[in-house]
Design a protein around this motif. Structure first.
Motif, PDB file in Angstrom:
ATOM      1  N   TYR A  30       8.694  66.128  -1.439  1.00 23.06           N
ATOM      2  CA  TYR A  30       7.271  66.237  -1.105  1.00 23.06           C
ATOM      3  C   TYR A  30       6.597  64.911  -1.456  1.00 23.06           C
ATOM      4  CZ  TYR A  30       7.905  71.309  -0.884  1.00 23.06           C
ATOM      5  OH  TYR A  30       8.308  72.578  -0.557  1.00 23.06           O
ATOM      6  N   ASN A  32       2.862  63.685  -1.665  1.00 19.03           N
ATOM      7  CA  ASN A  32       1.474  64.151  -1.608  1.00 19.03           C
ATOM      8  C   ASN A  32       1.376  65.486  -0.875  1.00 19.03           C
ATOM      9  OD1 ASN A  32       0.451  61.874  -2.996  1.00 19.03           O
ATOM     10  ND2 ASN A  32       0.545  60.711  -1.082  1.00 19.03           N
ATOM     11  N   GLY A  33       2.352  66.353  -1.076  1.00 17.68           N
ATOM     12  CA  GLY A  33       2.372  67.670  -0.459  1.00 17.68           C
ATOM     13  C   GLY A  33       3.039  67.709   0.897  1.00 17.68           C
ATOM     14  N   TRP A  89      -4.044  68.279  10.615  1.00 17.06           N
ATOM     15  CA  TRP A  89      -2.896  67.973   9.757  1.00 17.06           C
ATOM     16  C   TRP A  89      -1.759  67.417  10.602  1.00 17.06           C
ATOM     17  CZ3 TRP A  89      -4.045  68.438   4.763  1.00 17.06           C
ATOM     18  CH2 TRP A  89      -5.069  69.323   4.402  1.00 17.06           C
ATOM     19  N   GLU A  93       2.531  67.105   7.062  1.00 14.19           N
ATOM     20  CA  GLU A  93       1.604  67.844   6.196  1.00 14.19           C
ATOM     21  C   GLU A  93       1.723  69.342   6.442  1.00 14.19           C
ATOM     22  OE1 GLU A  93      -1.931  64.534   5.684  1.00 14.19           O
ATOM     23  OE2 GLU A  93      -1.785  65.650   7.560  1.00 14.19           O
ATOM     24  N   ILE A  97       2.741  72.210   3.771  1.00 12.01           N
ATOM     25  CA  ILE A  97       1.840  73.341   3.502  1.00 12.01           C
ATOM     26  C   ILE A  97       2.572  74.662   3.679  1.00 12.01           C
ATOM     27  CG2 ILE A  97      -0.198  74.572   4.356  1.00 12.01           C
ATOM     28  CD1 ILE A  97      -1.372  71.728   5.000  1.00 12.01           C
ATOM     29  N   THR A 104      -0.345  71.116  -2.050  1.00  8.21           N
ATOM     30  CA  THR A 104      -1.449  70.490  -1.317  1.00  8.21           C
ATOM     31  C   THR A 104      -2.789  71.055  -1.770  1.00  8.21           C
ATOM     32  OG1 THR A 104      -0.041  70.134   0.621  1.00  8.21           O
ATOM     33  CG2 THR A 104      -2.416  70.051   0.977  1.00  8.21           C
TER      34      THR A 104
END
Length: 158
Positions: A30, A32-33, A89, A93, A97, A104
């Protein structure tokens, strides 16, 4: 007979190659998510993703409204509407998620669909009893995550 043996070998090698491309839940990277690479090594199927959105361990519409699935009843209002999500997104991303929204969105109620460890308290499948020792399977498989992401990428404002 010789052709059947060669074909069997090719199929076996192809299957082992496909399994080698699957990223285990504990090996997901991951950033930043976001998750930049496919978890299954195969493209997602948006039609299968739409099915997952409505049933089984996915059941995304229990919490989210999705106009593209308005033929289905009982859309939830706990999570944000998903219309236009592909405009908000990136694919990476969205994959992050769906796999683990908590990375996130701090404090998210959304389940971590591709997680197998680090749980605070696990139940034993609707029995009200604590989870027995042993491995925990993710709620969705790597391919199911890719299918859901593929469907979400169809949800644009246009």
């Amino acid at each position: 007979m010789k052709h059947a043996s060669v074909l069997g070998l090719v199929v076996a090698l192809g299957a082992s190659h496909a399994l080698a491309d699957i990223v285990a839940p504990t090996e997901v990277v991951y950033e930043n998510g976001a998750v930049a690479t496919s978890l299954s090594g195969a493209p997602g199927d948006p039609d299968s993703g739409a099915e997952i959105m409505n049933k089984g361990a996915g059941n995304c519409i229990a919490c989210h409204q999705v106009s593209a699935l308005d033929h289905l009843a009982f859309h939830g209002e706990i999570g944000p509407p998903l219309d236009g999500v592909a405009d908000r997104w990136s694919e990476a991303e969205l994959r992050g998620i769906v796999a683990n929204a908590k990375l996130t969105f701090d404090g998210s109620m959304m389940p971590s669909f591709y997680k197998t460890e680090g749980f605070v308290r696990l139940g034993n499948a609707y029995t009200g009893k604590a989870h027995a020792d042993g491995e925990v399977a993710p709620l969705l498989s790597a391919q199911e995550i890719e299918d859901v992401v593929s469907f979400l990428l169809t949800l644009t404002e246009d």
